[in-house]
Scaffold this active site. Structure first.
Site, short mmCIF file in Angstrom:
data_model
loop_
_atom_site.label_atom_id
_atom_site.label_comp_id
_atom_site.label_asym_id
_atom_site.label_seq_id
_atom_site.Cartn_x
_atom_site.Cartn_y
_atom_site.Cartn_z
N LEU A 159 0.84 -1.21 0.00
CA LEU A 159 0.00 0.00 0.00
C LEU A 159 0.87 1.25 0.00
O LEU A 159 2.01 1.23 0.48
CB LEU A 159 -0.94 0.02 1.22
CG LEU A 159 -0.35 0.19 2.62
CD1 LEU A 159 -0.02 1.64 2.96
CD2 LEU A 159 -1.33 -0.33 3.64
N LEU A 223 10.42 1.41 -8.01
CA LEU A 223 9.58 2.62 -7.98
C LEU A 223 10.45 3.86 -7.73
O LEU A 223 10.32 4.88 -8.43
CB LEU A 223 8.52 2.51 -6.88
CG LEU A 223 7.38 1.52 -7.15
CD1 LEU A 223 6.55 1.28 -5.90
CD2 LEU A 223 6.49 2.02 -8.29
N CYS A 272 9.90 4.58 3.62
CA CYS A 272 10.41 3.30 3.11
C CYS A 272 11.42 3.35 1.97
O CYS A 272 12.35 2.54 1.95
CB CYS A 272 9.26 2.40 2.73
SG CYS A 272 8.32 1.94 4.19
N1 NAI Z 1 4.24 3.06 5.93
C1 NAI Z 1 4.02 2.41 4.82
O1 NAI Z 1 3.38 2.93 3.91
C2 NAI Z 1 4.53 1.03 4.62
C3 NAI Z 1 5.35 0.42 5.55
N2 NAI Z 1 5.80 -0.87 5.35
C4 NAI Z 1 6.61 -1.54 6.36
O2 NAI Z 1 5.77 -1.90 7.46
C5 NAI Z 1 6.49 -1.83 8.70
C6 NAI Z 1 5.76 -0.92 9.66
O3 NAI Z 1 5.70 0.37 9.08
P1 NAI Z 1 4.70 1.47 9.64
O4 NAI Z 1 3.37 0.87 9.93
O5 NAI Z 1 4.79 2.59 8.70
O6 NAI Z 1 5.42 1.85 11.02
P2 NAI Z 1 4.80 2.59 12.26
O7 NAI Z 1 5.90 3.19 13.02
O8 NAI Z 1 3.66 3.45 11.84
O9 NAI Z 1 4.15 1.40 13.13
C7 NAI Z 1 4.89 0.42 13.80
C8 NAI Z 1 4.26 0.19 15.16
O10 NAI Z 1 4.86 -0.94 15.77
C9 NAI Z 1 4.87 -0.73 17.19
N3 NAI Z 1 5.82 -1.64 17.81
C10 NAI Z 1 7.18 -1.65 17.67
N4 NAI Z 1 7.69 -2.68 18.36
C11 NAI Z 1 6.65 -3.33 18.95
C12 NAI Z 1 6.54 -4.48 19.78
N5 NAI Z 1 7.63 -5.19 20.14
N6 NAI Z 1 5.32 -4.85 20.22
C13 NAI Z 1 4.21 -4.16 19.86
N7 NAI Z 1 4.26 -3.06 19.06
C14 NAI Z 1 5.46 -2.66 18.61
C15 NAI Z 1 5.23 0.74 17.31
O11 NAI Z 1 4.85 1.27 18.56
C16 NAI Z 1 4.45 1.35 16.12
O12 NAI Z 1 3.18 1.83 16.55
C17 NAI Z 1 7.90 -1.36 8.32
O13 NAI Z 1 8.71 -2.50 8.16
C18 NAI Z 1 7.72 -0.69 6.97
O14 NAI Z 1 8.88 -0.78 6.18
C19 NAI Z 1 5.42 -1.59 4.27
C20 NAI Z 1 4.59 -1.04 3.31
C21 NAI Z 1 4.07 0.31 3.42
O1 UGA Z 2 6.88 0.25 1.31
C1 UGA Z 2 6.30 1.29 1.42
O2 UGA Z 2 6.32 2.02 2.43
C2 UGA Z 2 5.49 1.85 0.30
O3 UGA Z 2 6.31 2.85 -0.34
C3 UGA Z 2 5.67 3.57 -1.38
O4 UGA Z 2 4.51 4.23 -0.89
P1 UGA Z 2 4.59 5.65 -0.15
O5 UGA Z 2 5.98 5.90 0.29
O6 UGA Z 2 3.52 5.64 0.86
O7 UGA Z 2 4.18 6.72 -1.25
P2 UGA Z 2 4.54 6.92 -2.80
O8 UGA Z 2 3.30 7.32 -3.48
O9 UGA Z 2 5.26 5.78 -3.36
O10 UGA Z 2 5.49 8.18 -2.77
C4 UGA Z 2 6.80 8.11 -2.24
C5 UGA Z 2 7.52 9.42 -2.50
O11 UGA Z 2 7.82 9.56 -3.87
C6 UGA Z 2 7.34 10.81 -4.35
N1 UGA Z 2 6.98 10.66 -5.77
C7 UGA Z 2 6.11 9.70 -6.16
C8 UGA Z 2 5.79 9.55 -7.49
C9 UGA Z 2 6.37 10.38 -8.44
O12 UGA Z 2 6.12 10.29 -9.68
N2 UGA Z 2 7.25 11.34 -8.03
C10 UGA Z 2 7.58 11.49 -6.71
O13 UGA Z 2 8.39 12.36 -6.37
C11 UGA Z 2 6.19 11.13 -3.45
O14 UGA Z 2 5.88 12.50 -3.46
C12 UGA Z 2 6.71 10.65 -2.13
O15 UGA Z 2 7.55 11.61 -1.54
C13 UGA Z 2 5.21 2.58 -2.46
O16 UGA Z 2 4.50 3.30 -3.47
C14 UGA Z 2 4.32 1.51 -1.87
O17 UGA Z 2 3.98 0.55 -2.87
C15 UGA Z 2 5.07 0.81 -0.72
O18 UGA Z 2 4.22 -0.15 -0.11
#
Ligand code: NAI
Ligand code: UGA
Length: 480
Positions: A159, A223, A272
């Site tokens: 996502l 990406l 990320c």
């Molecule tokens: N933010 C994004 O759009 C995306 C993130 N990811 C991956 O998903 C993972 C999580 O990312 P986010 O949700 O963005 O991080 P986040 O920081 O928003 O959430 C992580 C949560 O885990 C909790 N936590 C940490 N250690 C813990 C433990 N031992 N027990 C219970 N809770 C604990 C923290 O308090 C925090 O609320 C990362 O590995 C990230 O790379 C993958 C795809 C998209």
């Molecule tokens: O692993 C993750 O955390 C996620 O990282 C990105 O999602 P996200 O970082 O939420 O948002 P994006 O829409 O990918 O944008 C990332 C950054 O690139 C920038 N961007 C994006 C697209 C573009 O054409 N140009 C550009 O500068 C955005 O403004 C932003 O700063 C990926 O799109 C997701 O598929 C992935 O799951």
């Protein structure tokens, strides 16, 4: 009733589990976290993250089959499937510092699962982790050898923030990796059955564990690479008089390339892309592949270059100094439709301008003053640790003010920087802004969202990434 527990109630754990609960009324979903304020917010009317459509999904199932709790051990013990969606930040110290993933939070979650489990469980890697992590997790889960069986699956999340609900409701694909043993395949089928409630079968891909883990890092690297590629072109466009939007359009019309993710910008941000590429670089180095590591590192280096280049354009355009000048920063989130500021290019741009002694007036519709001040004070990579481990009280910056209105931010300013592409910035009354600014009035559009011609007609000196340069900017000798 199948019971799911997700450890980590963040940007991934919260929305992902809310969608599972919405689509699977026959499954009980509990999201647990060590952060009490975060769980309290999930149980309140003001959710801890801003994500379009999320409120509705949470309200539809909260306290029915979706629960948020700090009773981590209890709910893990009761679950059949445990998702782990905790932070996996970049290591700041020790072996691999600045590149490798810090698996501290993952390891402590795995140890806890092993300690509290009294029944067999499927443990799902939802966090993004280095390839081969499942092997280490398996060892941790089986360390106390109490007869409980665990199956590890890799189910990375794709996502994007700001569109999380759409992405979860209609994913391009769901990826599930598992062991190629009968038990492993049974676990894969069990998780597949959860997603099959709403995801068409041909979009649920199953692979071995290592392919799933690596595909996530590869997808983010590809990406980010597209963005760095178009950003590299944007610099060349400025030197040659080409227009990066026209180039991106022409290139993207090739169906083999496609039009998405070709918007030139001040640089990519978010929690990320950089973290995952650095992690990939480290894995390549550890596997004796320095040339491959070098190739991917360039994606991050071009991104840093782009942010620095933007700051240089601002400072050089304004007579080579911004000392004591008010500069409005419009947008602080790393992209529109989120309040998330992790690794936002705004931080680097602000640091660059503060380094030249500018006075910053910052406005973002979704980011609080506290958050902005904490971000500006934080050390690199600290932002990706759980909130209670981050500095709590914002540092006072004499040169920074945070305001709640774009007109207030731009009043008496010498220059305006657009850092986030919020829709509202396209609709501002730029004549009014111009009238209230110091002259000459500058606009630096880091997102190419403004109408350059209309702004020039008003009287602004305009710089827009990768667009033909304003004669004012063109005449300056800048090394970028
Ligand atoms: N933010 C994004 O759009 C995306 C993130 N990811 C991956 O998903 C993972 C999580 O990312 P986010 O949700 O963005 O991080 P986040 O920081 O928003 O959430 C992580 C949560 O885990 C909790 N936590 C940490 N250690 C813990 C433990 N031992 N027990 C219970 N809770 C604990 C923290 O308090 C925090 O609320 C990362 O590995 C990230 O790379 C993958 C795809 C998209
Ligand atoms: O692993 C993750 O955390 C996620 O990282 C990105 O999602 P996200 O970082 O939420 O948002 P994006 O829409 O990918 O944008 C990332 C950054 O690139 C920038 N961007 C994006 C697209 C573009 O054409 N140009 C550009 O500068 C955005 O403004 C932003 O700063 C990926 O799109 C997701 O598929 C992935 O799951």
């Amino acid at each position: 009733m199948v019971k799911i527990c997700c450890i980590g109630a963040g940007y991934v754990g919260g929305p992902t589990m809310a969608m599972i609960a919405l689509k699977c009324p026959d499954i009980q979903v509990v999201v647990v976290d060590i952060s009490k304020p975060r769980i309290a917010a999930w149980n309140s009317d003001e959710l801890p993250i801003y994500e379009p459509g999320l409120d509705e999904v949470v309200k539809a199932c909260r306290d029915k089959n979706l629960f948020f709790s700090t009773e981590v051990e209890k709910h893990v013990a009761e679950a059949d499937i445990v998702f782990v969606s905790v932070n996996t930040p970049t290591k700041t110290r020790g072996l691999g510092a600045g590149k490798a993933a810090d698996l501290t939070y993952w390891e402590s979650a795995a140890r806890m699962i092993a300690d509290v489990s009294k029944s067999d469980k499927i443990v799902v890697e939802k966090s993004t982790v280095p390839v081969k992590t499942a092997e280490a997790i398996e060892k941790i889960l089986t360390h106390n050898n109490n007869g409980i069986h665990f199956q590890i699956l890799s189910n990375p999340e794709f996502l994007a923030e700001g569109t999380a609900i759409e992405d979860l409701a209609k994913p391009d694909r769901v990826l599930i990796g598992g062991r190629e043993t009968p038990e492993g395949q049974k676990a894969v089928a069990a998780l597949k059955a959860v997603y099959a409630h709403w995801v068409p079968e041909d979009r649920i891909l199953t692979t071995n564990l290592w392919s799933a883990e690596l595909s996530k890092l590869a997808a983010n690297a590809f990406l980010a690479q597209r963005i760095s590629s178009i950003n590299a072109m944007s610099a060349l466009c400025e030197s040659t008089g080409a227009n990066v939007s026209e180039v991106a359009y022409a290139v993207g019309k090739d169906s083999r390339i496609g039009p998405k993710f070709l918007n030139a910008s001040v640089g990519f941000g978010g929690s990320c892309f950089q973290k995952d590429i650095l992690n990939l670089v480290y894995i390549c180095e550890c596997n004796g592949l320095p040339d491959v590591a070098h190739y991917w590192k360039q994606v991050v280096q071009i991104n840093d270059y782009q942010k620095t280049r933007f700051v240089k354009r601002v400072v050089s355009s304004m007579f080579n100094t911004v000392s004591g000048k008010k500069i409005a920063i419009l947008g602080f989130a790393f992209k529109k439709d989120t309040g998330d500021t992790r690794e936002t290019p705004a931080i680097d741009v602000c640091h660059g301008l503060l380094g030249d002694k500018a006075l910053l007036s910052i406005y973002d519709p979704q980011v609080t003053e506290d958050q902005i001040k904490r971000d500006l004070a934080m050390n690199k990579f600290d932002w990706d640790h759980p909130q209670h481990l981050q500095p709590q009280s914002p540092t006072a910056f004499k040169q920074v003010s945070v305001v709640w209105d774009a007109y207030e931010a731009t009043k008496d300013a010498h220059g305006v920087c657009i850092i986030t592409e919020w829709e509202e910035f396209k609709k501002l009354d730029y004549q009014r802004i111009y009238d209230n600014m110091q002259k000459p009035a500058f606009i630096f559009d880091g997102r190419n969202v403004l109408n350059v011609q209309a702004l020039r007609k008003i009287g602004f000196i305009v710089y827009s990434i990768g667009k033909p340069l304003d004669p004012w900017v063109k005449d300056l000798q800048v090394s970028i």
